[in-house]
Design an enzyme around this catalytic site. Structure first.
Site, PDB file in Angstrom:
ATOM      1  N   GLU A  52     -12.661   3.154   1.148  1.00 26.83           N
ATOM      2  CA  GLU A  52     -12.098   3.080   2.524  1.00 26.83           C
ATOM      3  C   GLU A  52     -12.596   4.281   3.262  1.00 26.83           C
ATOM      4  O   GLU A  52     -11.898   5.385   3.437  1.00 26.83           O
ATOM      5  CB  GLU A  52     -10.834   2.949   2.448  1.00 26.83           C
ATOM      6  CG  GLU A  52     -10.509   2.128   3.573  1.00 26.83           C
ATOM      7  CD  GLU A  52      -8.722   2.182   3.864  1.00 26.83           C
ATOM      8  OE1 GLU A  52      -8.187   0.759   4.070  1.00 26.83           O
ATOM      9  OE2 GLU A  52      -8.025   3.017   3.631  1.00 26.83           O
TER      10      GLU A  52
ATOM     11  N   GLU B  22       0.988  -1.056   0.111  1.00 30.15           N
ATOM     12  CA  GLU B  22       0.061  -0.084   0.093  1.00 30.15           C
ATOM     13  C   GLU B  22       0.767   1.231  -0.088  1.00 30.15           C
ATOM     14  O   GLU B  22       1.825   1.348   0.720  1.00 30.15           O
ATOM     15  CB  GLU B  22      -0.723   0.088   1.194  1.00 30.15           C
ATOM     16  CG  GLU B  22      -2.038   1.175   1.319  1.00 30.15           C
ATOM     17  CD  GLU B  22      -2.931   0.725   2.427  1.00 30.15           C
ATOM     18  OE1 GLU B  22      -3.691   1.232   2.607  1.00 30.15           O
ATOM     19  OE2 GLU B  22      -2.542  -0.066   3.460  1.00 30.15           O
TER      20      GLU B  22
ATOM     21  N   HIS C 131       0.629   4.827   1.167  1.00 33.97           N
ATOM     22  CA  HIS C 131      -0.188   5.086   2.247  1.00 33.97           C
ATOM     23  C   HIS C 131       0.387   6.345   2.602  1.00 33.97           C
ATOM     24  O   HIS C 131       1.568   6.414   2.863  1.00 33.97           O
ATOM     25  CB  HIS C 131      -0.591   4.282   3.131  1.00 33.97           C
ATOM     26  CG  HIS C 131      -1.584   4.587   4.276  1.00 33.97           C
ATOM     27  ND1 HIS C 131      -1.541   5.516   5.116  1.00 33.97           N
ATOM     28  CD2 HIS C 131      -3.049   4.146   4.363  1.00 33.97           C
ATOM     29  CE1 HIS C 131      -2.710   5.477   5.690  1.00 33.97           C
ATOM     30  NE2 HIS C 131      -3.733   4.760   5.246  1.00 33.97           N
TER      31      HIS C 131
END
Lengths: 300, 134
Positions: A267, A150, A152
């Site tokens: 999300e 990920e 992020h």
């Protein structure tokens, strides 16, 4: 013209699951947005992880069929600092990823996102990541699964962490490893609520996470070819379909211009009051679908 | 299903023989968003009416098994699932008086994917809860 695929991560319903929402309820909420993709967190949604009961597996596939949803990404973890004074070895990390690949495959998933332990503020993964992943590339290929680290916040696109993952793809030539982009990296206004924990704690310790790291959407151009899946992180969409933190009006046209046709898997990470997430996810889908339709109308 | 608060009304009670209570216990909802290896739970501190009961002295029961903090650290392949609770067993000779108390909980979680300085994060809760019987 190929459009986005719309999905929802059950992370969105954190704290609702287990208190006011069952997994069956979640199927209903996800499907009713018009989404076709379901993303789960293995350790959260799979009972008795990593060995779900046979009856649960039967029910899982019956629910997918009933709601016409396809499993997208299976979120999992490589808990490198597994004990206070012990870290995982490469072999143990590889074993964890193999376990999750096999379980994800049994459940019908096409992606797994192993979240590695990190060694610094910029989320540099524990050095075992590379060996642990490389030992699983053949298994991932055999199972038809892409392993996604990920990207992020606070890690931006132009950063040694991201470049390290890309170098791995180039060196191995693998098609079973790619970048999962979390749209939180584009956040350009401050959070007022954070659904990932104590906002006061991160305000003090990690102000970047509150204020946003404001990655320019143009940076997508440089990495989009490595991105088969996007996690559509967001925190609040108001009644006018205005997102208070994530600049979808710039992200969506850029993704469209780049021809992105993969999943946008919602999300939600905002206020964690009961049932708020259900409505927030619907608003986000309405917003992104509108922006996508506008772009397509302009480029018809 | 469980109450939204980490601290659960049900399960707050004295333990040990009546008249010779050895302490009290309290249920806490799994406060992390994922099923969590017990080795990532760094201990649970409880405060009742301002009196602190530090994690080092508290036991945690999950299912039928009771863990000391060191035993939690060793339990790398056992998980506390989302939607389940742990029971914290707190030593306090005589137990707590029946009635309503102000209860605070602090569950220490280690998140290996957080920056090292922040890997230990505390999930806090506070609310009134009631001991029914002495």
């Amino acid at each position: 013209m190929t459009g986005f695929r719309y999905g929802v991560s059950l992370y969105s319903y954190t704290d609702d699951l287990g208190t006011v929402m069952t997994l069956d309820d979640a199927f209903d909420h996800v499907a009713d947005t018009g989404a076709t993709g379901l993303e789960i967190l293995g350790e959260t949604s799979v009972p008795l992880y990593p060995e779900p009961p046979a009856a649960w597996l039967d029910h899982w596939f019956a629910q997918l069929e009933r709601y016409q949803l396809e499993p997208t990404n299976f979120a999992c973890w490589v808990d490198t600092r597994i004990q206070l004074d012990r870290k995982l070895t490469v072999a143990e990390g590889a074993e964890q990823i193999a376990l999750d690949l096999r379980l994800a495959h049994r459940l019908g998933f096409k992606f797994i996102r192993p979240k590695f332990g990190v060694i610094d503020y910029n989320l540099t993964p524990d050095p075992i990541w590379e060996g642990a992943v490389e030992r699983n590339l053949d298994l991932a290929q055999a199972l038809g699964i892409i392993i996604l680290p990920e990207i992020h916040a606070p890690t931006p696109i132009h950063h040694p962490v991201t470049e390290g993952y890309i170098a791995f793809i180039e060196r191995t030539g693998t098609r079973n490893f790619g970048l999962m982009l979390d749209t939180g990296i584009f956040q350009d206004r401050p959070l007022t609520a954070w659904g990932g924990g104590d906002i006061e704690a991160i305000r003090k310790d990690a102000p970047d996470m509150v204020n946003g790291i404001k990655v320019p959407v143009e940076h997508l151009d440089d990495i989009i070819r490595y991105v088969p899946f996007i996690q559509a992180k967001f925190h609040h969409v108001d009644e006018d379909l205005h997102d208070h933190q994530i600049p979808w009006e710039r992200i969506v046209p850029r993704l469209k211009a780049l021809g992105y046709a993969g999943y946008l898997s919602s999300e939600y990470e905002g206020v964690r009051d009961p049932w708020v997430a259900i409505e927030q996810v619907r608003r986000q889908h309405a917003l992104i679908r509108r922006l996508e339709a506008e772009w397509e109308a302009q480029h018809a | 299903m469980l109450e939204r608060s980490h601290i659960q009304s049900t399960g707050f009670r004295n333990v040990g023989p009546v008249g010779e209570r050895t302490g009290f216990e309290l249920r806490l909802r799994q406060a992390n968003y994922r099923g969590t290896r017990l080795s990532l739970i760094e201990g649970v501190t409880i405060t009742v009416d301002g009196v602190l009961y530090p994690a080092a002295h508290n036991l945690v029961r999950i299912g039928s098994r009771v863990y000391t903090p060191a035993e939690l650290d060793a339990a790398t392949e056992t998980r506390l699932a989302v939607g389940e609770y742990m029971t914290v067993i707190v030593p306090r000779p005589g137990g707590l008086a029946p009635g309503v108390h102000w209860v605070e909980s602090a569950i220490g979680y280690r998140h290996p994917y957080f920056p090292p300085a922040h890997q230990s994060a505390v999930a806090r809760d506070a609310r009134h809860a009631t001991i029914v019987m002495a």
